[in-house]
Design a protein around this motif. Structure first.
Motif, PDB file in Angstrom:
ATOM      1  N   ARG A  85      47.432  59.558  31.194  1.00  0.00           N
ATOM      2  CA  ARG A  85      46.237  58.726  31.072  1.00  0.00           C
ATOM      3  C   ARG A  85      46.587  57.250  30.870  1.00  0.00           C
ATOM      4  NH1 ARG A  85      41.292  61.078  29.680  1.00  0.00           N
ATOM      5  NH2 ARG A  85      40.511  58.954  29.454  1.00  0.00           N
ATOM      6  N   GLU A  86      47.796  56.991  30.371  1.00  0.00           N
ATOM      7  CA  GLU A  86      48.181  55.588  30.177  1.00  0.00           C
ATOM      8  C   GLU A  86      48.294  54.836  31.501  1.00  0.00           C
ATOM      9  OE1 GLU A  86      51.983  57.804  30.908  1.00  0.00           O
ATOM     10  OE2 GLU A  86      50.158  58.147  29.707  1.00  0.00           O
ATOM     11  N   ALA A  87      48.384  55.573  32.615  1.00  0.00           N
ATOM     12  CA  ALA A  87      48.456  54.921  33.921  1.00  0.00           C
ATOM     13  C   ALA A  87      47.099  54.385  34.365  1.00  0.00           C
ATOM     14  CB  ALA A  87      48.989  55.905  34.962  1.00  0.00           C
ATOM     15  N   PHE A  88      46.024  54.850  33.732  1.00  0.00           N
ATOM     16  CA  PHE A  88      44.674  54.388  34.044  1.00  0.00           C
ATOM     17  C   PHE A  88      44.295  53.236  33.113  1.00  0.00           C
ATOM     18  CE2 PHE A  88      45.015  58.682  35.522  1.00  0.00           C
ATOM     19  CZ  PHE A  88      44.195  58.785  36.631  1.00  0.00           C
ATOM     20  N   SER A  89      43.438  52.366  33.600  1.00  0.00           N
ATOM     21  CA  SER A  89      42.995  51.235  32.785  1.00  0.00           C
ATOM     22  C   SER A  89      41.518  50.979  33.028  1.00  0.00           C
ATOM     23  CB  SER A  89      43.807  49.985  33.130  1.00  0.00           C
ATOM     24  OG  SER A  89      43.670  49.659  34.499  1.00  0.00           O
ATOM     25  N   ASP A  90      40.897  50.241  32.099  1.00  0.00           N
ATOM     26  CA  ASP A  90      39.511  49.825  32.320  1.00  0.00           C
ATOM     27  C   ASP A  90      39.454  49.033  33.620  1.00  0.00           C
ATOM     28  OD1 ASP A  90      39.135  50.880  29.824  1.00  0.00           O
ATOM     29  OD2 ASP A  90      38.854  48.953  28.821  1.00  0.00           O
ATOM     30  N   TYR A  91      38.447  49.332  34.444  1.00  0.00           N
ATOM     31  CA  TYR A  91      38.349  48.609  35.703  1.00  0.00           C
ATOM     32  C   TYR A  91      37.820  47.206  35.452  1.00  0.00           C
ATOM     33  CZ  TYR A  91      37.404  47.256  40.458  1.00  0.00           C
ATOM     34  OH  TYR A  91      37.401  46.569  41.646  1.00  0.00           O
ATOM     35  N   GLU A  92      38.547  46.217  35.955  1.00  0.00           N
ATOM     36  CA  GLU A  92      38.161  44.819  35.791  1.00  0.00           C
ATOM     37  C   GLU A  92      37.553  44.322  37.097  1.00  0.00           C
ATOM     38  OE1 GLU A  92      40.945  42.239  33.723  1.00  0.00           O
ATOM     39  OE2 GLU A  92      42.121  44.014  33.185  1.00  0.00           O
ATOM     40  N   HIS A  93      36.266  44.506  37.223  1.00  0.00           N
ATOM     41  CA  HIS A  93      35.539  43.955  38.359  1.00  0.00           C
ATOM     42  C   HIS A  93      35.452  42.448  38.175  1.00  0.00           C
ATOM     43  CE1 HIS A  93      31.951  43.240  40.948  1.00  0.00           C
ATOM     44  NE2 HIS A  93      32.456  44.239  41.635  1.00  0.00           N
ATOM     45  N   TYR A  94      35.279  41.730  39.266  1.00  0.00           N
ATOM     46  CA  TYR A  94      35.215  40.277  39.120  1.00  0.00           C
ATOM     47  C   TYR A  94      34.004  39.842  38.292  1.00  0.00           C
ATOM     48  CZ  TYR A  94      31.426  39.542  42.558  1.00  0.00           C
ATOM     49  OH  TYR A  94      30.232  39.529  43.208  1.00  0.00           O
ATOM     50  N   LEU A  95      33.029  40.720  38.106  1.00  0.00           N
ATOM     51  CA  LEU A  95      31.861  40.390  37.306  1.00  0.00           C
ATOM     52  C   LEU A  95      31.959  40.876  35.868  1.00  0.00           C
ATOM     53  CD1 LEU A  95      29.025  41.281  39.860  1.00  0.00           C
ATOM     54  CD2 LEU A  95      29.770  39.001  39.194  1.00  0.00           C
ATOM     55  N   CYS A 132      42.900  45.189  53.617  1.00  0.00           N
ATOM     56  CA  CYS A 132      42.716  43.755  53.372  1.00  0.00           C
ATOM     57  C   CYS A 132      43.619  43.369  52.214  1.00  0.00           C
ATOM     58  CB  CYS A 132      41.254  43.459  53.029  1.00  0.00           C
ATOM     59  SG  CYS A 132      40.961  41.715  52.682  1.00  0.00           S
ATOM     60  N   PRO A 133      44.666  42.566  52.449  1.00  0.00           N
ATOM     61  CA  PRO A 133      45.645  42.287  51.391  1.00  0.00           C
ATOM     62  C   PRO A 133      45.089  41.440  50.258  1.00  0.00           C
ATOM     63  CG  PRO A 133      46.064  40.904  53.294  1.00  0.00           C
ATOM     64  CD  PRO A 133      44.987  41.871  53.706  1.00  0.00           C
ATOM     65  N   LEU A 134      43.905  40.896  50.449  1.00  0.00           N
ATOM     66  CA  LEU A 134      43.261  40.100  49.408  1.00  0.00           C
ATOM     67  C   LEU A 134      42.660  40.973  48.321  1.00  0.00           C
ATOM     68  CD1 LEU A 134      41.434  37.748  51.908  1.00  0.00           C
ATOM     69  CD2 LEU A 134      43.406  37.119  50.489  1.00  0.00           C
ATOM     70  N   LEU A 135      42.553  42.279  48.592  1.00  0.00           N
ATOM     71  CA  LEU A 135      41.866  43.170  47.671  1.00  0.00           C
ATOM     72  C   LEU A 135      42.769  44.327  47.273  1.00  0.00           C
ATOM     73  CD1 LEU A 135      38.339  42.875  49.282  1.00  0.00           C
ATOM     74  CD2 LEU A 135      39.091  41.914  47.113  1.00  0.00           C
ATOM     75  N   GLU A 136      42.309  45.564  47.279  1.00  0.00           N
ATOM     76  CA  GLU A 136      43.100  46.614  46.641  1.00  0.00           C
ATOM     77  C   GLU A 136      42.737  48.007  47.127  1.00  0.00           C
ATOM     78  OE1 GLU A 136      40.274  46.857  42.655  1.00  0.00           O
ATOM     79  OE2 GLU A 136      41.795  45.285  42.833  1.00  0.00           O
ATOM     80  N   SER A 137      43.488  48.967  46.636  1.00  0.00           N
ATOM     81  CA  SER A 137      43.174  50.385  46.745  1.00  0.00           C
ATOM     82  C   SER A 137      43.414  50.995  45.378  1.00  0.00           C
ATOM     83  CB  SER A 137      44.054  51.069  47.794  1.00  0.00           C
ATOM     84  OG  SER A 137      43.844  52.479  47.784  1.00  0.00           O
ATOM     85  N   HIS A 138      42.463  51.781  44.907  1.00  0.00           N
ATOM     86  CA  HIS A 138      42.629  52.393  43.590  1.00  0.00           C
ATOM     87  C   HIS A 138      41.780  53.656  43.481  1.00  0.00           C
ATOM     88  CE1 HIS A 138      38.974  49.954  42.998  1.00  0.00           C
ATOM     89  NE2 HIS A 138      38.623  50.858  42.104  1.00  0.00           N
ATOM     90  N   PHE A 139      42.196  54.540  42.570  1.00  0.00           N
ATOM     91  CA  PHE A 139      41.341  55.640  42.159  1.00  0.00           C
ATOM     92  C   PHE A 139      40.292  55.070  41.210  1.00  0.00           C
ATOM     93  CE2 PHE A 139      45.146  58.015  43.355  1.00  0.00           C
ATOM     94  CZ  PHE A 139      44.611  59.111  44.019  1.00  0.00           C
ATOM     95  N   VAL A 166      42.155  29.255  47.807  1.00  0.00           N
ATOM     96  CA  VAL A 166      41.091  29.120  46.824  1.00  0.00           C
ATOM     97  C   VAL A 166      41.524  29.696  45.481  1.00  0.00           C
ATOM     98  CG1 VAL A 166      38.767  29.910  46.204  1.00  0.00           C
ATOM     99  CG2 VAL A 166      39.216  29.042  48.499  1.00  0.00           C
ATOM    100  N   ARG A 167      42.133  30.849  45.521  1.00  0.00           N
ATOM    101  CA  ARG A 167      42.599  31.471  44.271  1.00  0.00           C
ATOM    102  C   ARG A 167      43.691  30.640  43.623  1.00  0.00           C
ATOM    103  NH1 ARG A 167      42.813  37.782  46.410  1.00  0.00           N
ATOM    104  NH2 ARG A 167      40.599  38.237  46.083  1.00  0.00           N
ATOM    105  N   ARG A 168      44.571  30.067  44.409  1.00  0.00           N
ATOM    106  CA  ARG A 168      45.630  29.215  43.849  1.00  0.00           C
ATOM    107  C   ARG A 168      45.020  28.011  43.142  1.00  0.00           C
ATOM    108  NH1 ARG A 168      48.164  24.652  45.028  1.00  0.00           N
ATOM    109  NH2 ARG A 168      47.024  24.369  47.007  1.00  0.00           N
ATOM    110  N   LEU A 169      44.053  27.387  43.769  1.00  0.00           N
ATOM    111  CA  LEU A 169      43.425  26.207  43.177  1.00  0.00           C
ATOM    112  C   LEU A 169      42.644  26.549  41.915  1.00  0.00           C
ATOM    113  CD1 LEU A 169      42.178  24.472  46.443  1.00  0.00           C
ATOM    114  CD2 LEU A 169      44.055  23.721  44.957  1.00  0.00           C
ATOM    115  N   MET A 170      42.147  27.779  41.858  1.00  0.00           N
ATOM    116  CA  MET A 170      41.397  28.226  40.671  1.00  0.00           C
ATOM    117  C   MET A 170      42.313  28.798  39.602  1.00  0.00           C
ATOM    118  SD  MET A 170      38.120  30.034  42.518  1.00  0.00           S
ATOM    119  CE  MET A 170      37.387  30.470  40.935  1.00  0.00           C
ATOM    120  N   GLY A 171      43.627  28.839  39.892  1.00  0.00           N
ATOM    121  CA  GLY A 171      44.567  29.386  38.924  1.00  0.00           C
ATOM    122  C   GLY A 171      44.513  30.886  38.808  1.00  0.00           C
ATOM    123  N   ASP A 172      44.091  31.535  39.894  1.00  0.00           N
ATOM    124  CA  ASP A 172      43.947  32.994  39.907  1.00  0.00           C
ATOM    125  C   ASP A 172      44.919  33.622  40.873  1.00  0.00           C
ATOM    126  OD1 ASP A 172      42.965  35.537  39.413  1.00  0.00           O
ATOM    127  OD2 ASP A 172      41.332  35.342  40.851  1.00  0.00           O
ATOM    128  N   GLY A 173      46.200  33.367  40.657  1.00  0.00           N
ATOM    129  CA  GLY A 173      47.222  33.936  41.522  1.00  0.00           C
ATOM    130  C   GLY A 173      47.667  33.006  42.598  1.00  0.00           C
TER     131      GLY A 173
END
Length: 251
Positions: free
Chosen positions: A90-100, A143-150, A244-251
């Protein structure tokens, strides 16, 4: 646009033609590329020229069908490995952090994130890792800008209505473990997941989900390029959003 974005856009025009990324450029104009569906108004970017269709047939696109068939064919192994991981790791799972928001009753196990495969998931969910890698990552359909997850919704969890950021990627769900009492609504139309099958929808439209059942609901999600986008557009969009993400300091 930044000098890096200008440089890449110019190179794409030179390689693919002056009209090759015009839809991306129109998206950046005041007004966001023209009229949008009322239920897409909360999305940040709507690239013009893509079919304004909330629900898509997952088998209808030649580019995406191999991903769908690979996921569905491997569903039994994917479900068994997910079940074992939920019980013992279960430690492999985490709270999902949606952008909202961040939700404790919405758990995630990542297979692809931040532009690359999550190597730890190769041991935790080896079949899903292999299928995502071979069918979506190696073929550049993800889409490399996003993800794949359970995505695991605990009993009683609700994902409130929201629009995601844009329409140039599309969300594929493999229904991994689906109890009674679960549903997803996209642009006012509610559907249920069928275990072992895929759903495909445009998440720039307002959508929501719920689990009113008595045990967790899990889907494997993959953010794929919208099949109506082109190679030069995908390269332009990757550069644009990365900058855009670089300028916003988000990666």
């Amino acid at each position: 646009m930044t000098p890096e974005t200008e440089r890449v856009f110019a190179a794409l025009r030179a390689e693919f033609g002056a009209e090759s990324i015009v839809r991306v450029e129109r998206m950046l104009e005041p007004g966001g590329g023209g009229e949008r569906h009322p239920l897409q108004r909360a999305a940040k970017w709507i690239m013009p020229g893509l079919s304004p269709t909330p629900w898509h047939d997952p088998y209808a696109y030649a580019e995406l069908a191999p991903v769908v068939h690979a996921l569905e064919a491997n569903h039994p192994a994917i479900k068994a490995e997910l079940s074992a991981a939920w019980k013992t790791r279960r430690e492999a799972f985490s709270d999902y952090e949606h952008y909202l928001t961040r939700q404790e009753n919405w758990q995630a196990l990542y297979v692809f994130r931040a532009g690359g495969l999550v190597e730890e998931s190769a041991a935790t969910a080896p079949t899903a890792y292999r299928v995502v890698k071979e069918a979506a990552v190696d073929t550049e359909k993800i889409c490399p800008l996003l993800e794949s997850h359970f995505s695991t919704l605990l009993p009683g969890a609700v994902i409130d209505p929201h629009c995601d950021l844009w329409n140039f990627s599309i969300n594929l769900h493999l229904a991994v473990d689906i109890p009674d009492g679960c549903g997803i609504t996209v642009a006012g139309e509610t559907r249920s997941w069928e275990e072992g099958k895929c759903l495909l929808f445009d998440y720039s439209f307002e959508h929501e989900a719920r689990n009113t059942g008595t045990r967790p609901r899990t889907c494997l999600l993959i953010d794929l390029w919208h099949p109506e986008t082109t190679l030069p557009e995908r390269r332009a969009l990757t550069t644009l959003v990365t900058e855009v993400r670089r300028l916003m300091g988000d990666g």
